[in-house]
Design a protein around this motif. Structure first.
Motif, PDB file in Angstrom:
ATOM      1  N   GLY A 116       0.488  -1.159   0.024  1.00 42.73           N
ATOM      2  CA  GLY A 116      -0.156   0.299  -0.022  1.00 42.73           C
ATOM      3  C   GLY A 116       0.677   1.533   0.142  1.00 42.73           C
ATOM      4  N   ARG A 117       1.494   1.584   0.691  1.00 39.89           N
ATOM      5  CA  ARG A 117       2.735   2.472   1.014  1.00 39.89           C
ATOM      6  C   ARG A 117       3.723   2.674  -0.378  1.00 39.89           C
ATOM      7  NH1 ARG A 117       6.981   1.119   5.613  1.00 39.89           N
ATOM      8  NH2 ARG A 117       5.452   0.414   6.863  1.00 39.89           N
ATOM      9  N   LEU A 118       3.460   1.140  -1.381  1.00 36.78           N
ATOM     10  CA  LEU A 118       4.214   1.655  -2.813  1.00 36.78           C
ATOM     11  C   LEU A 118       3.570   2.450  -4.163  1.00 36.78           C
ATOM     12  CD1 LEU A 118       6.125  -2.207  -2.686  1.00 36.78           C
ATOM     13  CD2 LEU A 118       7.584   0.702  -2.936  1.00 36.78           C
ATOM     14  N   TRP A 119       2.545   1.693  -3.186  1.00 40.09           N
ATOM     15  CA  TRP A 119       0.612   2.240  -4.274  1.00 40.09           C
ATOM     16  C   TRP A 119       0.680   4.013  -4.437  1.00 40.09           C
ATOM     17  CZ3 TRP A 119      -0.780   0.850  -9.711  1.00 40.09           C
ATOM     18  CH2 TRP A 119      -1.767   1.820  -9.084  1.00 40.09           C
ATOM     19  N   GLY A 120       1.063   4.058  -2.460  1.00 37.95           N
ATOM     20  CA  GLY A 120       0.507   5.347  -2.992  1.00 37.95           C
ATOM     21  C   GLY A 120       1.885   6.185  -2.682  1.00 37.95           C
ATOM     22  N   SER A 121       2.603   5.658  -3.016  1.00 37.24           N
ATOM     23  CA  SER A 121       3.927   6.894  -3.908  1.00 37.24           C
ATOM     24  C   SER A 121       3.270   7.645  -4.904  1.00 37.24           C
ATOM     25  CB  SER A 121       5.086   6.026  -2.832  1.00 37.24           C
ATOM     26  OG  SER A 121       5.628   5.402  -4.144  1.00 37.24           O
ATOM     27  N   GLY A 122       2.914   7.110  -5.642  1.00 40.53           N
ATOM     28  CA  GLY A 122       2.671   7.210  -6.667  1.00 40.53           C
ATOM     29  C   GLY A 122       4.304   6.717  -8.060  1.00 40.53           C
ATOM     30  N   GLU A 123       5.022   6.188  -7.205  1.00 37.59           N
ATOM     31  CA  GLU A 123       5.374   6.091  -8.352  1.00 37.59           C
ATOM     32  C   GLU A 123       5.584   4.574  -8.736  1.00 37.59           C
ATOM     33  OE1 GLU A 123       9.621   6.491  -7.187  1.00 37.59           O
ATOM     34  OE2 GLU A 123       9.905   7.765  -5.962  1.00 37.59           O
ATOM     35  N   LEU A 124       4.618   3.928  -8.525  1.00 35.75           N
ATOM     36  CA  LEU A 124       4.518   2.160  -9.114  1.00 35.75           C
ATOM     37  C   LEU A 124       3.564   2.693  -9.549  1.00 35.75           C
ATOM     38  CD1 LEU A 124       5.284  -0.865  -6.568  1.00 35.75           C
ATOM     39  CD2 LEU A 124       6.885  -0.082  -7.977  1.00 35.75           C
ATOM     40  N   SER A 125       1.937   3.731  -9.239  1.00 29.17           N
ATOM     41  CA  SER A 125       1.311   3.715 -10.085  1.00 29.17           C
ATOM     42  C   SER A 125       1.317   5.074 -11.043  1.00 29.17           C
ATOM     43  CB  SER A 125       0.321   4.086  -9.266  1.00 29.17           C
ATOM     44  OG  SER A 125       0.191   5.895  -8.457  1.00 29.17           O
ATOM     45  N   GLY A 126       2.506   5.270 -11.814  1.00 25.12           N
ATOM     46  CA  GLY A 126       2.706   6.002 -12.509  1.00 25.12           C
ATOM     47  C   GLY A 126       1.601   7.303 -12.385  1.00 25.12           C
ATOM     48  N   GLY A 127       1.302   7.866 -11.507  1.00 22.05           N
ATOM     49  CA  GLY A 127       0.794   9.443 -10.860  1.00 22.05           C
ATOM     50  C   GLY A 127       1.409  10.165  -9.993  1.00 22.05           C
ATOM     51  N   GLU A 128       0.032  10.538  -9.417  1.00 20.30           N
ATOM     52  CA  GLU A 128       0.426  11.005  -8.508  1.00 20.30           C
ATOM     53  C   GLU A 128       0.187  10.370  -6.620  1.00 20.30           C
ATOM     54  OE1 GLU A 128       0.977  14.697  -7.806  1.00 20.30           O
ATOM     55  OE2 GLU A 128       1.510  14.314  -9.793  1.00 20.30           O
TER      56      GLU A 128
END
Length: 177
Positions: A116-128
């Protein structure tokens, strides 16, 4: 061409030597804004109860002796490890989690989990970056959010095993059963 995870996600973001009790106060001043510090250190030590950061670091010195307080990656877990070899093992396990997560859909991940932290960072999701929720101790059981969960479980198992091993070794040296 598949892009790998950002180096800031898998490198060692912070490293602090903690070998004497008087170092706790200055260290906590530096880390006072780190909401994940206590939950992460407790997640690797389920035998400890909830406590404040001062008491937790004092307990780690008392039960495990000196070591390193480190943050693995910019949004990764905080760990307390007795040696560079332990830090390398934990860092490698976290890097595997990040690498696998970089090819996964993590939208259903528990916000307090490493995924969840990884996704929330925006770096893996490619977004904000997503809005970060307050940290809580990593749950022992999570609903499967993605195929990357196994490396997260492997990371926490390794962290717990190493913490328990260090605690037992220190107790053996002190003659505590």
């Amino acid at each position: 061409m598949k892009r790998g995870p950002a180096p800031s996600l898998i490198g060692m973001a912070e490293l602090h030597d903690l070998s004497l009790a008087y170092q706790i106060g200055p260290l906590l001043s530096l880390l006072s804004a780190e909401a994940e510090l206590i939950p992460d250190l407790l997640s690797a030590r389920p035998w400890l109860t909830e406590m404040n950061a001062q008491a937790l670091l004092e307990t780690l010195l008392e039960q495990e002796w000196s070591g390193f307080v480190a943050r693995l990656g910019r949004v990764g877990p905080w760990v307390f490890a007795p040696s560079v070899a332990d830090l390398q093992a934990l860092s490698g396990a976290y890097a595997r989690l990040v690498e696998q997560a970089s090819g996964s859909d993590l939208t259903g991940s528990e916000p307090a989990s490493l995924l969840g932290r990884l996704w929330g960072s925006g770096e893996l999701s490619g977004g904000e970056p997503a809005i970060r929720k307050p940290a809580i101790r990593a749950p022992a059981i999570r609903a499967p959010a993605a195929e990357a969960e196994d490396p997260e479980r492997a990371f926490w198992t390794l962290a717990r095993t190493r913490a328990l091993r260090q605690r037992q070794a220190w107790a053996d040296r002190r003659g505590i059963t």
